[in-house]
Design a protein around this motif. Structure first.
Motif, PDB file in Angstrom:
ATOM      1  N   LYS A 152      45.178   2.399  89.483  1.00 21.09           N
ATOM      2  CA  LYS A 152      45.028   3.337  90.601  1.00 21.09           C
ATOM      3  C   LYS A 152      46.112   3.104  91.649  1.00 21.09           C
ATOM      4  O   LYS A 152      46.123   3.778  92.679  1.00 21.09           O
ATOM      5  CB  LYS A 152      43.646   3.172  91.229  1.00 21.09           C
ATOM      6  N   ASP A 164      48.536   0.596  94.338  1.00 18.88           N
ATOM      7  CA  ASP A 164      48.183  -0.113  95.580  1.00 18.88           C
ATOM      8  C   ASP A 164      47.039  -1.097  95.326  1.00 18.88           C
ATOM      9  O   ASP A 164      46.138  -1.263  96.162  1.00 18.88           O
ATOM     10  CB  ASP A 164      47.789   0.870  96.684  1.00 18.88           C
ATOM     11  N   THR A 165      47.077  -1.761  94.163  1.00 17.46           N
ATOM     12  CA  THR A 165      45.993  -2.668  93.772  1.00 17.46           C
ATOM     13  C   THR A 165      45.749  -3.749  94.810  1.00 17.46           C
ATOM     14  O   THR A 165      44.595  -4.048  95.148  1.00 17.46           O
ATOM     15  CB  THR A 165      46.312  -3.322  92.412  1.00 17.46           C
ATOM     16  N   ASN A 208      38.958  -9.038  89.949  1.00 17.61           N
ATOM     17  CA  ASN A 208      39.445  -7.779  89.391  1.00 17.61           C
ATOM     18  C   ASN A 208      39.855  -8.007  87.944  1.00 17.61           C
ATOM     19  O   ASN A 208      40.746  -8.826  87.669  1.00 17.61           O
ATOM     20  CB  ASN A 208      40.646  -7.256  90.177  1.00 17.61           C
ATOM     21  N   LYS A 241      46.407  -3.738  98.062  1.00 17.58           N
ATOM     22  CA  LYS A 241      45.825  -3.208  99.296  1.00 17.58           C
ATOM     23  C   LYS A 241      44.367  -2.789  99.081  1.00 17.58           C
ATOM     24  O   LYS A 241      43.510  -3.006  99.940  1.00 17.58           O
ATOM     25  CB  LYS A 241      46.658  -2.026  99.811  1.00 17.58           C
ATOM     26  N   ARG A 242      44.084  -2.177  97.940  1.00 20.34           N
ATOM     27  CA  ARG A 242      42.693  -1.803  97.629  1.00 20.34           C
ATOM     28  C   ARG A 242      41.811  -3.050  97.570  1.00 20.34           C
ATOM     29  O   ARG A 242      40.692  -3.059  98.069  1.00 20.34           O
ATOM     30  CB  ARG A 242      42.622  -1.069  96.287  1.00 20.34           C
ATOM     31  N   THR A 243      42.358  -4.107  96.952  1.00 19.82           N
ATOM     32  CA  THR A 243      41.595  -5.346  96.833  1.00 19.82           C
ATOM     33  C   THR A 243      41.254  -5.918  98.198  1.00 19.82           C
ATOM     34  O   THR A 243      40.103  -6.289  98.466  1.00 19.82           O
ATOM     35  CB  THR A 243      42.388  -6.379  96.010  1.00 19.82           C
ATOM     36  N   THR A 253      36.442 -11.948  95.147  1.00 18.63           N
ATOM     37  CA  THR A 253      36.683 -10.708  94.406  1.00 18.63           C
ATOM     38  C   THR A 253      37.308 -11.049  93.063  1.00 18.63           C
ATOM     39  O   THR A 253      38.260 -11.830  92.996  1.00 18.63           O
ATOM     40  CB  THR A 253      37.628  -9.769  95.190  1.00 18.63           C
ATOM     41  N   PHE A 261      41.211  -4.336 101.053  1.00 16.98           N
ATOM     42  CA  PHE A 261      40.348  -3.409 101.788  1.00 16.98           C
ATOM     43  C   PHE A 261      38.885  -3.604 101.393  1.00 16.98           C
ATOM     44  O   PHE A 261      38.005  -3.746 102.254  1.00 16.98           O
ATOM     45  CB  PHE A 261      40.782  -1.963 101.507  1.00 16.98           C
ATOM     46  N   TYR A 262      38.612  -3.644 100.091  1.00 14.85           N
ATOM     47  CA  TYR A 262      37.224  -3.806  99.642  1.00 14.85           C
ATOM     48  C   TYR A 262      36.703  -5.208  99.924  1.00 14.85           C
ATOM     49  O   TYR A 262      35.516  -5.388 100.205  1.00 14.85           O
ATOM     50  CB  TYR A 262      37.103  -3.448  98.159  1.00 14.85           C
ATOM     51  N   GLN A 320      38.863  -2.373  86.051  1.00 18.58           N
ATOM     52  CA  GLN A 320      39.784  -1.263  86.299  1.00 18.58           C
ATOM     53  C   GLN A 320      40.483  -0.901  85.002  1.00 18.58           C
ATOM     54  O   GLN A 320      41.400  -1.593  84.551  1.00 18.58           O
ATOM     55  CB  GLN A 320      40.787  -1.644  87.390  1.00 18.58           C
ATOM     56  N   GLU A 343      35.000  -6.167  89.533  1.00 18.48           N
ATOM     57  CA  GLU A 343      35.378  -4.773  89.267  1.00 18.48           C
ATOM     58  C   GLU A 343      36.240  -4.691  88.022  1.00 18.48           C
ATOM     59  O   GLU A 343      37.194  -5.455  87.855  1.00 18.48           O
ATOM     60  CB  GLU A 343      36.133  -4.175  90.455  1.00 18.48           C
TER      61      GLU A 343
END
Length: 294
Positions: free
Chosen positions: A85, A87-88, A120, A90-92, A118, A94-95, A81, A79
């Motif tokens: 955005k 909360d990087t 990023n 937590k988003r990481t 993942t 979560f996805y 970015q 991804e």
């Protein structure tokens, strides 16, 4: 020649790295990332969501990250970015968890779960260190032994790449990040010599930069990304303002109560009736009786 577009725009990034015709570009980039992290190189990669016209940036629901699978079945998500955005972390997670759990159909064994990676690529600084490439795994705190190797998170922070970083001979991740960061085009020839497959990525960027339809879609996505970033920043600023206002109001209320208590104490020492003190101070009679008893 038209001005080069920004390869950090996620729509453009997917056109360069996530299309079937550029699968070798993605494979080389992944291998440069993994080799720098001490992992073996991949021999093959399968694109699970290659770029199509359905990825039009005007559709805000378009998934513009890249999903791929190795020949061993491991899943990789890449991804880009452009803006923070927040909360990087937590988003990481979560996805990553959606990618991991999404492998199983109902009733299937957990043994079928494959490793998920993942990656990023961040156009902003995130972690409190000087390293542009950080890798996380799940390990025990004291001994460092891994619990399981199924989770692997990479963060590539472009701002931490020194503006004066020079291309690495014989290829390397730095060369790819310099390209994404928007290195001076005067260095492109050196980058191409050190990293032959990177030339294909550069050629793709130059082609798309001169394509009228690609530029229009790029501008659509760029506008959406800027609007989204402004909305997030605005919401954060509004939240902070509300918090400050609540704090000030709470402070004023505490100040008024303190003054009321002091007044009640003084009137009690003068022998004023409780009911009169209650009307004068705004405190309840029970509160004043408590003060009297104390």
């Amino acid at each position: 020649m038209a001005e080069l577009l920004n390869p950090r725009n996620d729509f453009l990034f997917k056109r360069i790295f996530g299309s079937e015709e550029n699968r070798d570009v993605l494979l080389t980039f992944l291998n440069r990332t993994f080799i720098e992290a001490g992992k073996p190189a991949l021999t093959e990669i399968i694109l699970l969501n290659p770029y199509t016209e359905k990825d039009a940036p005007r559709d805000k629901q378009s998934i513009l990250d890249i999903h791929a699978k190795t020949d061993e079945g491991e899943l990789i998500n890449v991804e880009m970015q452009l803006f923070n955005k927040y909360d990087t972390e937590k988003r990481t997670l979560f996805y990553w968890s959606k990618l991991y759990s999404g492998q199983l159909q109902e009733g299937q064994s957990y043994k079928l779960l494959k490793k998920c990676v993942t990656i990023n690529i961040l156009n902003y600084s995130f972690l409190p260190n000087e390293h542009y490439h950080n890798v996380f795994h799940l390990r025990e705190d004291r001994s460092g032994i891994p619990l399981i190797d199924d989770i692997e998170l990479h963060f590539l922070e472009l701002p931490k790449l020194d503006d004066h970083a020079v291309p690495v001979e014989n290829g390397g991740l730095v060369n790819w990040l310099l390209f994404l960061k928007g290195a001076d085009k005067s260095n492109w020839e050196v980058l191409k010599m050190n990293e032959p497959v990177l030339k294909k990525a550069m050629d793709t960027l130059e082609f798309l930069s001169q394509d009228t339809e690609a530029r229009r879609l790029y501008e659509d996505r760029q506008k959406y990304l800027h609007d989204e970033a402004s909305m997030i920043e605005g919401a954060l600023a509004e939240g902070e303002a509300r918090g400050e206002a609540r704090g000030e109001a709470r402070g004023e209320a505490l100040g008024k109560r303190k003054k009321a208590v002091e007044m009640a104490k003084e009137l009690l020492t003068l022998g004023v009736e409780v009911s009169i003190i209650a009307r004068a101070s705004g405190l309840s009679e029970s509160e004043i009786l408590d003060l009297k008893n104390k």
